[in-house]
Motif scaffolding. Structure first.
Motif, mmCIF file in Angstrom:
data_model
loop_
_atom_site.group_PDB
_atom_site.id
_atom_site.type_symbol
_atom_site.label_atom_id
_atom_site.label_comp_id
_atom_site.label_asym_id
_atom_site.label_seq_id
_atom_site.Cartn_x
_atom_site.Cartn_y
_atom_site.Cartn_z
ATOM 1 N N VAL A 78 -118.167 24.779 25.578
ATOM 2 C CA VAL A 78 -118.828 24.712 24.184
ATOM 3 C C VAL A 78 -119.160 25.943 23.740
ATOM 4 O O VAL A 78 -118.946 26.692 22.814
ATOM 5 C CB VAL A 78 -120.015 23.907 23.877
ATOM 6 N N ASN A 102 -128.018 14.759 24.374
ATOM 7 C CA ASN A 102 -126.606 15.130 24.359
ATOM 8 C C ASN A 102 -125.697 14.163 23.828
ATOM 9 O O ASN A 102 -125.002 14.112 22.904
ATOM 10 C CB ASN A 102 -126.024 15.788 25.403
ATOM 11 N N VAL A 127 -126.614 12.660 20.243
ATOM 12 C CA VAL A 127 -126.329 13.725 19.170
ATOM 13 C C VAL A 127 -125.043 13.970 18.988
ATOM 14 O O VAL A 127 -124.400 13.952 17.954
ATOM 15 C CB VAL A 127 -127.351 14.923 19.174
ATOM 16 N N PHE A 128 -124.136 14.412 20.329
ATOM 17 C CA PHE A 128 -123.130 14.731 20.489
ATOM 18 C C PHE A 128 -121.837 13.715 20.701
ATOM 19 O O PHE A 128 -120.822 13.622 19.749
ATOM 20 C CB PHE A 128 -122.862 16.022 21.043
ATOM 21 N N GLN A 129 -122.331 13.248 21.807
ATOM 22 C CA GLN A 129 -121.279 12.201 22.269
ATOM 23 C C GLN A 129 -120.974 11.014 21.427
ATOM 24 O O GLN A 129 -119.757 11.074 21.331
ATOM 25 C CB GLN A 129 -121.545 12.052 23.714
ATOM 26 N N GLY A 145 -119.386 11.939 18.390
ATOM 27 C CA GLY A 145 -117.865 12.419 18.485
ATOM 28 C C GLY A 145 -117.068 11.143 19.087
ATOM 29 O O GLY A 145 -115.760 11.183 18.527
#
Lengths: 99, 626, 270
Positions: free
Chosen positions: B178, B554, B557-559, B562
């Protein structure tokens, strides 16, 4: 009498030849139908040649004859090969082309 | 010697390749070869350093052209090395500490059947880090950057037979990717703005570019730096990276890897000088991380994880200093240097403790080790005093300067950053003292099978050397502003600014806070009984113990988004793209099935079709359609 | 201009035999009819000012092509009769309507033409044709030559059957027969002293014993074989030599056998 009449005669012969190809199961007869169609075309060519007053049409007919002769040779050879392989010359017999 | 700096990279790299390629044949002597390669690199680096000392301050920048790397169209990239005070500083740190860690590893990894491979990876790590700091362009730096990422992945996952260690390695690798995207974006922006990626060209033309572009580049560089240096918000990999063997942790935390981010920021000083906004963000990230790391460190019972949190916090100090601009760059590197020594020493000490305690990492199972491991106790104690910032140990000289610099400025910023740094110092004192007292003082809370003993000389010698550095390096370099003067050609001359509080006041406040923190730790963990299992945590402790729920955050919010985005894309791919393709296929299949009926195999049917087609054509001619 | 008599006679001479293509059952009849059509067409060519082409038509079609057809017919079995029952669904209607449709369409197409025939035209005699063939159309001519050669080779390839076993000549056949135990020489002829039609009488060996296999097996199966006992008696009894005629009765009997044998022979031929 107008030579165009021979063209009409040619179409009639052509139709008979075509019908023979479609109707007859005997390969040799169907083949003769093809020959008749070719000859009908030749007759038309010669008639047109007469109508135009030129002999080019006759030359064309001559060429058609040559091609027809070649075709006969090969076609009959195919029929003989077919007969050897299957002991018949019926057109309905070889159906391997079926999809 | 300056022209031979390429050997710095070539020797460890060659050694690494040899160790990997030779296989088992090198098992007997592979570790000594790795150590020799690292030592050779240090010798070359030291020679270059001495030669540079003999030059004037202005001519201390030396470029070594290696070869033309990429040549195509508008882009020409030369592979070259830039040897200047900054890179030489890093070279010395990396090779010196690296060599000591190599030596330490000889003892630490003695019983590991794959010790040769370990040394190959260590050499690769050192080579990549040296390439990173010596590169003369962002592109070459990126190669080293990725090399460091690869080596860290290999080393963190060195014991990859344990699934959680392999996962930790993957995590470090992915989080670093990242950050790498940030570096790639920065390079793209730079190429668009300057048409080149070499430091020389970029820094010479920073004035021609709008501030907006510079801010964008700066922020992208910051993303890269947060990834490599484990700064907020990309800090999550560092704690798990403790899965690797302890020398690796020492190497990652002290000499290589995490320092790369700070190096990148300081190296790009010319860019950050011109963009206030990016600098502010850098400083904010540093401040957040230093507090966050300190709070996490207070709650950890795992000695390595506590040290990891401490590293995070200390790197946060460096980022904060780097974000302060010209007044902070030199102090950032200064602190990096001293931190490199005392943190390496403490990690090696922690490794020594684990070595003697059957790889136990729970501090609640330690205690009273000062008698069993005297050398470790003393060396670790020096590192402890250094990180606390107790004068005259080296941490005092570097950290105090950062705290002072944080108080410089106008408006709200000096107060926020200064107080953050100040409070951070107090927290640092608390958690480091807690660690120290829990491990070496108090009553023995060992498990039954533990027989603590001192480590072999290969492990103690590096610890002693590093503790000497922890004790004296700061004083030596700070005397007469030796280090700041040395770095001046790179970081530029910093005008002296008065902090918003008087310097003695700041120093006194710092020392008072440190004393309070250390004293509190003594009462809680030095004198009092320490339970062998952690007591039920309060809410704050819980949050800190779970690393501020960074993984959950994480994930949320991201995984998750995603994953959902990927699922949607997969569905869209299956329904639309594949649907179109498969639809064409099945449509053709159906067409074929339909057309198949005409393939009756009956010659006369074919003749009939031909006749009908001819009739159609003639009809078209007669009717004048054609 | 064309004489209507010529046209109509040609039309009748061609269309009616051509119809045999559709209705005649025996391929030989069809072939002979087509010969007639070809002759009719040749007449039409001559009437249309193409005497050379008419001659070629006779030579090529009636002389060569149709004879080739007849040869092939004989090769594959001249007696084959074809059932006129249609096997493909709708094929008959498709054929009639298709062929008729094509004819009608062509007639209508030709009917749209409004050509006034040329008054004069060069006679298509060999000289004129050759003039064109070897000037304007010489390339076509050459290509057709190549075509003919190709066709000849193609026919050879198509009808060629590779020999899979070595050729068996007379010597090999004879050897095989002897090995199988057959008598290598001719069998003895039947009959004794040729006094009458002796096909039904076994020959006698030198010791006077009858050789059964000298008589045709057919007669044996039909029980028409005479024994040679009486002639044996003649031999063994020389006193009867003078009156060698057998008695009346036996003579009559042998006459009967003779006529019966003749009839049997005819049947055998069939």
């Amino acid at each position: 009498m107008n030579p165009i009449a021979f063209v009409y005669l040619a179409t009639v012969l052509f139709g008979i030849g075509a019908a023979a190809v479609l109707l007859r199961r005997n390969a040799i007869i169907a083949f003769m139908g093809v020959e008749l169609m070719l000859n009908a075309a030749n007759l038309a060519l010669v008639a047109f040649s007469r109508i135009h007053g030129e002999i080019d049409g006759q030359v064309m007919a001559f060429f058609v004859m040559v091609v027809a002769a070649a075709e006969v040779v090969v076609g009959l050879a195919i029929i003989i090969a077919l007969f050897r392989a299957r002991q018949t010359i019926s057109l309905d017999e070889p159906a391997e082309l079926k999809g | 010697m300056l022209d031979l700096t390429w050997l710095l990279i070539a020797v460890p790299l060659a050694s690494s390749l040899v160790l990997i390629l030779l296989g088992k044949r090198a098992d007997a002597w592979g570790h000594w070869m790795g150590l020799a390669a690292s030592t050779a690199a240090f010798v070359v680096g030291a020679g270059a350093f001495l030669q540079m000392l003999g030059l004037d301050a202005e001519s201390r920048e030396h470029a070594v052209h290696l070869f033309t790397w990429i040549s195509g169209g508008e882009l020409t990239v030369d592979a070259g090395l830039l040897v200047d005070p900054l890179s030489i500083t890093f070279v010395l740190l990396v090779t010196f500490v690296g060599t000591l860690i190599h030596l330490y590893s000889v003892g630490y990894m003695e019983h590991d059947p794959r010790r040769r491979i370990f040394f190959a990876y260590l050499n690769l790590f050192v080579a990549a880090m040296l390439l990173l700091v010596l590169a003369d362009s962002y592109l070459l730096l990126f190669v080293g950057w990725e090399g460091v990422g690869l080596a860290s992945y290999l080393l963190i996952g060195f014991w990859n037979h344990k699934p959680e260690y392999a996962t930790a390695a993957n995590k470090a690798f992915v989080v670093n990717r990242v950050g790498d995207v940030g570096l790639i974006v920065a390079m793209g922006l730079m190429f668009a703005a300057f048409g080149s990626l070499s430091f020389e060209t970029v820094f010479a033309h920073v004035g021609d570019v709008s501030t907006g572009q510079l801010t964008a580049i700066g922020l992208a560089l910051l993303v890269a730096a947060t990834g490599k240096s484990a700064q907020f918000p990309l800090q999550s990999w560092l704690g798990d990276a403790m899965a690797g063997p302890t020398p690796v942790s020492a190497l990652i935390h002290a000499a290589t890897m995490v320092t790369a981010g700070v190096y990148l920021i300081v190296r790009s000083a010319a860019i950050f000088d011109l963009t206030e906004t990016a600098r502010l963000v850098v400083a904010a990230v540093g401040a957040i991380t230093l507090l966050m790391g300190a709070i996490i460190g207070m709650a950890k019972d795992d000695i390595k994880k506590a040290l990891a949190a401490s590293t995070m916090s200390q790197i946060g100090y460096m980022m904060l200093a780097a974000g302060l601009g010209p007044i902070g760059y030199a102090f950032a590197i200064f602190h990096l240097l001293t931190h490199g020594f005392f943190k390496a020493g403490m990690f090696l000490g922690a490794g020594s403790v684990m070595h003697g305690m059957n790889d136990q990492v729970d501090m609640r199972r330690f205690g009273a080790l000062r008698t069993a491991m005297v050398v470790t106790w003393v060396t670790f104690g020096l590192g402890w005093l250094a990180i606390l910032g107790v004068p005259p140990f080296s941490g005092f000289w570097s950290k105090d300067k950062i705290i002072e610099s944080a108080f410089v400025g106008e408006g709200w910023q000096p107060w926020v950053f200064g107080l953050a740094a100040l409070i951070g110092a107090g927290l640092t004192a608390y958690y480091m003292s807690r660690l120290f007292f829990m491990t070496f003082h108090g009553k023995a809370r060992w498990t039954d099978d533990a027989h603590p003993h001192e480590s072999p000389w290969t492990m103690t010698v590096p610890m002693i050397v590093l503790s000497v550095g922890s004790g004296l390096l700061g004083w030596f370099l700070a005397t007469g502003d030796r280090f700041t003067t040395w770095l001046e050609p790179v970081t530029g001359h910093a005008e002296h600014h008065e902090p918003v509080l008087a310097v003695p006041v700041i120093m006194a406040l710092t020392l008072v806070l440190v004393a309070i923190g250390a004293g509190l730790a003594w009462f809680q963990y030095g004198r009092a009984e320490v339970p062998t299992t952690a007591p039920a945590p309060s809410l704050g402790t819980m949050v800190a113990r779970n690393d501020f729920y960074q993984d959950s955050v994480n994930r949320a919010v991201f995984q998750r988004p995603g994953t959902h985005a990927t699922r949607t894309l997969v569905y869209a791919d299956a329904a639309l793209v594949d649907g179109a393709v498969n639809g064409t296929g099945s449509g053709l299949l159906k067409l074929g099935e339909f057309l198949r009926r005409f393939q009756s195999g009956q010659v006369r049917s074919y003749a009939a079709l031909i006749l009908i087609a001819v009739a159609g054509l003639i009809a078209a001619v007669v009717l004048g359609v054609l | 201009m064309i004489s209507p008599v010529l046209f109509w006679s040609v039309a009748i001479l061609t269309v009616i035999p051509a119809l045999s293509l559709l209705f005649a059952k025996k391929a030989v009849h069809v072939a002979m009819s087509i010969v007639a059509v070809m002759v009719g067409l040749a007449v039409a060519y001559v009437g249309l000012g193409a005497p050379f082409l008419g001659a070629v038509q006779i030579v090529v079609y009636t002389g060569a092509v149709m004879m080739l057809f007849l040869f092939v017919l004989m090769l594959v079995g001249v007696d084959q009769r074809e059932s006129m029952k249609e096997t493909l669904v709708g094929q008959r209607w498709i054929a009639l309507f298709g062929a008729g449709g094509v004819a009608v369409l062509l007639i209508s197409a030709v009917g749209q033409l409004a050509y006034e025939p040329a008054e004069e035209m060069t006679e298509g005699d060999p000289e004129a044709i050759a003039q064109l063939l070897f000037t304007d159309y010489v390339v076509v001519m050459e290509i057709l030559g190549a075509l003919l050669i190709t066709a000849a080779v193609g026919a050879l390839v198509l009808t060629h059957t590779p020999r899979l076993t070595p050729r068996r000549g007379q010597a090999e056949r004879q050897r095989a027969r002897v090995l199988a135990g057959a008598n290598p020489v001719n069998r003895p002829m039947p009959g004794v002293y040729a006094r009458h039609n002796a096909l039904d009488v076994p020959a006698l060996d030198p010791e006077g014993k009858p050789i059964e296999e000298s008589v045709s097996r057919v007669l044996e199966i039909r029980h028409q074989m005479d024994t040679s006992t009486q002639y044996e008696a003649h031999l063994s009894d020389p006193s009867k030599r003078g009156t060698d005629k057998p008695d009346h009765e036996s003579l009559a009997k042998s006459d009967d056998a003779e006529t019966g044998e003749a009839e049997n022979g005819k049947e055998d031929e069939k």
